[in-house]
Design a protein around this motif. Sequence first.
Motif, PDB file in Angstrom:
ATOM      1  N   ILE A  68       0.827  -1.291   0.224  1.00  0.00           N
ATOM      2  CA  ILE A  68       0.213  -0.167  -0.366  1.00  0.00           C
ATOM      3  C   ILE A  68       0.763   0.709   0.331  1.00  0.00           C
ATOM      4  O   ILE A  68       1.879   1.276   0.635  1.00  0.00           O
ATOM      5  N   THR A  69       0.097   2.015  -0.393  1.00  0.00           N
ATOM      6  CA  THR A  69       0.676   4.362  -0.585  1.00  0.00           C
ATOM      7  C   THR A  69      -0.156   4.662   0.412  1.00  0.00           C
ATOM      8  O   THR A  69      -0.795   4.739  -0.200  1.00  0.00           O
ATOM      9  N   GLY A  70       0.501   5.526   0.116  1.00  0.00           N
ATOM     10  CA  GLY A  70      -0.461   7.076   0.370  1.00  0.00           C
ATOM     11  C   GLY A  70      -1.840   7.109  -0.537  1.00  0.00           C
ATOM     12  O   GLY A  70      -3.285   7.196   0.742  1.00  0.00           O
ATOM     13  N   ARG A  71      -1.457   6.620  -1.159  1.00  0.00           N
ATOM     14  CA  ARG A  71      -3.005   6.563  -2.339  1.00  0.00           C
ATOM     15  C   ARG A  71      -4.226   5.871  -1.650  1.00  0.00           C
ATOM     16  O   ARG A  71      -5.054   6.232  -2.500  1.00  0.00           O
ATOM     17  N   GLY A  75      -6.299   9.248   3.795  1.00  0.00           N
ATOM     18  CA  GLY A  75      -6.181  10.290   4.743  1.00  0.00           C
ATOM     19  C   GLY A  75      -6.300  11.308   5.369  1.00  0.00           C
ATOM     20  O   GLY A  75      -6.384  12.056   5.910  1.00  0.00           O
ATOM     21  N   VAL A  76      -6.111  10.640   6.215  1.00  0.00           N
ATOM     22  CA  VAL A  76      -6.754  11.022   7.951  1.00  0.00           C
ATOM     23  C   VAL A  76      -5.302  10.877   8.941  1.00  0.00           C
ATOM     24  O   VAL A  76      -4.303  10.145   8.557  1.00  0.00           O
ATOM     25  N   ARG A  77      -5.047  12.508   9.806  1.00  0.00           N
ATOM     26  CA  ARG A  77      -3.870  12.559   9.626  1.00  0.00           C
ATOM     27  C   ARG A  77      -3.802  12.708  11.374  1.00  0.00           C
ATOM     28  O   ARG A  77      -5.013  12.274  12.112  1.00  0.00           O
ATOM     29  N   HIS A  78      -2.730  12.053  12.026  1.00  0.00           N
ATOM     30  CA  HIS A  78      -2.154  11.523  12.670  1.00  0.00           C
ATOM     31  C   HIS A  78      -1.570  11.868  13.534  1.00  0.00           C
ATOM     32  O   HIS A  78      -0.836  12.893  12.884  1.00  0.00           O
ATOM     33  N   GLY A  79      -1.243  11.770  15.024  1.00  0.00           N
ATOM     34  CA  GLY A  79      -0.367  12.214  15.765  1.00  0.00           C
ATOM     35  C   GLY A  79      -0.068  11.749  17.104  1.00  0.00           C
ATOM     36  O   GLY A  79      -1.044  11.093  17.793  1.00  0.00           O
ATOM     37  N   PHE A  80       0.779  12.505  17.980  1.00  0.00           N
ATOM     38  CA  PHE A  80       1.058  11.667  18.913  1.00  0.00           C
ATOM     39  C   PHE A  80       0.028  12.308  20.067  1.00  0.00           C
ATOM     40  O   PHE A  80      -0.207  11.564  21.542  1.00  0.00           O
ATOM     41  N   ALA A  81      -0.537  13.572  20.107  1.00  0.00           N
ATOM     42  CA  ALA A  81      -1.486  13.909  21.460  1.00  0.00           C
ATOM     43  C   ALA A  81      -2.645  15.334  19.791  1.00  0.00           C
ATOM     44  O   ALA A  81      -2.249  15.573  18.772  1.00  0.00           O
ATOM     45  N   ALA A  89      -0.146   9.136   7.013  1.00  0.00           N
ATOM     46  CA  ALA A  89       0.343   7.056   7.463  1.00  0.00           C
ATOM     47  C   ALA A  89       0.588   6.772   6.651  1.00  0.00           C
ATOM     48  O   ALA A  89       2.176   6.188   7.357  1.00  0.00           O
ATOM     49  N   LEU A  90       0.684   7.828   5.357  1.00  0.00           N
ATOM     50  CA  LEU A  90       1.882   6.906   4.279  1.00  0.00           C
ATOM     51  C   LEU A  90       2.444   8.214   3.782  1.00  0.00           C
ATOM     52  O   LEU A  90       0.815   8.969   3.083  1.00  0.00           O
ATOM     53  N   ASP A 100      11.047   9.630   6.607  1.00  0.00           N
ATOM     54  CA  ASP A 100       9.385   9.635   5.900  1.00  0.00           C
ATOM     55  C   ASP A 100       8.436   8.878   5.575  1.00  0.00           C
ATOM     56  O   ASP A 100       9.470   7.891   4.602  1.00  0.00           O
ATOM     57  N   ASP A 101       7.648   7.522   5.949  1.00  0.00           N
ATOM     58  CA  ASP A 101       7.177   6.807   5.334  1.00  0.00           C
ATOM     59  C   ASP A 101       6.096   7.232   4.227  1.00  0.00           C
ATOM     60  O   ASP A 101       5.280   7.338   4.107  1.00  0.00           O
ATOM     61  N   ILE A 102       6.821   5.794   3.562  1.00  0.00           N
ATOM     62  CA  ILE A 102       6.450   6.337   1.714  1.00  0.00           C
ATOM     63  C   ILE A 102       5.385   4.762   1.291  1.00  0.00           C
ATOM     64  O   ILE A 102       4.252   5.259   0.431  1.00  0.00           O
TER      65      ILE A 102
END
Length: 218
Positions: A68-71, A75-81, A89-90, A100-102
């Motif tokens: 899998i790729t970013g496509r 498209g949900v963004r995440h973080g530590f807080a 995610a990608l 950076d994860d590709i």
Amino acid sequence: MTSSPIIGRAIPRSDSRQKASGHCYYTSDMRLPGMLYGRILRSPLPHARIVRLETTRAARLSGVKAVITGRDTAGVRHGFAAGFMDKLALAVDKVRYIGDDIAAVAAVDQETAEEAIQLIDLELEELPAVFDPQQAVLPGAPQIHEHAENNIGHKVVSDLGDVDEGFRQAYYVREDTFTTQPQALAPMEPHVAIGQYDPAAGFTVWTSTQTPFYAQED
């Protein structure tokens, strides 16, 4: 004053004997039925546009179950807080730091997953990068995150009284800038995570972390 059974005394860790003897059970020791192994293709550049990302050869490799790729993500963004949810995610269009994860691969074993990563055709167009936080916020600095003006992704304002009056009353005021070297954790447990989905029980994650609630929120 009542003597404390804890303060001022050496308290043995409950898991010290298991760790010292090599019998401690870590996440990396787990094996689940039908478990797949994952590997991630990471960026070798600090800031670059993804020109080509071809995963056909990797997907055709025997033993590979998914690439899998970013496509392929939502498209949900995440973080530590909360307040720092700005990472995909990608990577989709470009990468923003070394590592950076590709792309991600799932295969029947670690060796196959690693071989599949090597078969992914990646072409990057290097972009100007920033390596100093003070330089990053100056006008004209390379824009790393498009949504963050002057590369400022989050602001925290603290009101702790009259600072100017505090300086006026201070016996001695000294201003310095201190720079330290980067630090990296060196835990005995390898960094690893295992996920299992059950239609009835939901999604269960086992992971090596000191902040389980951040991992749950993420």
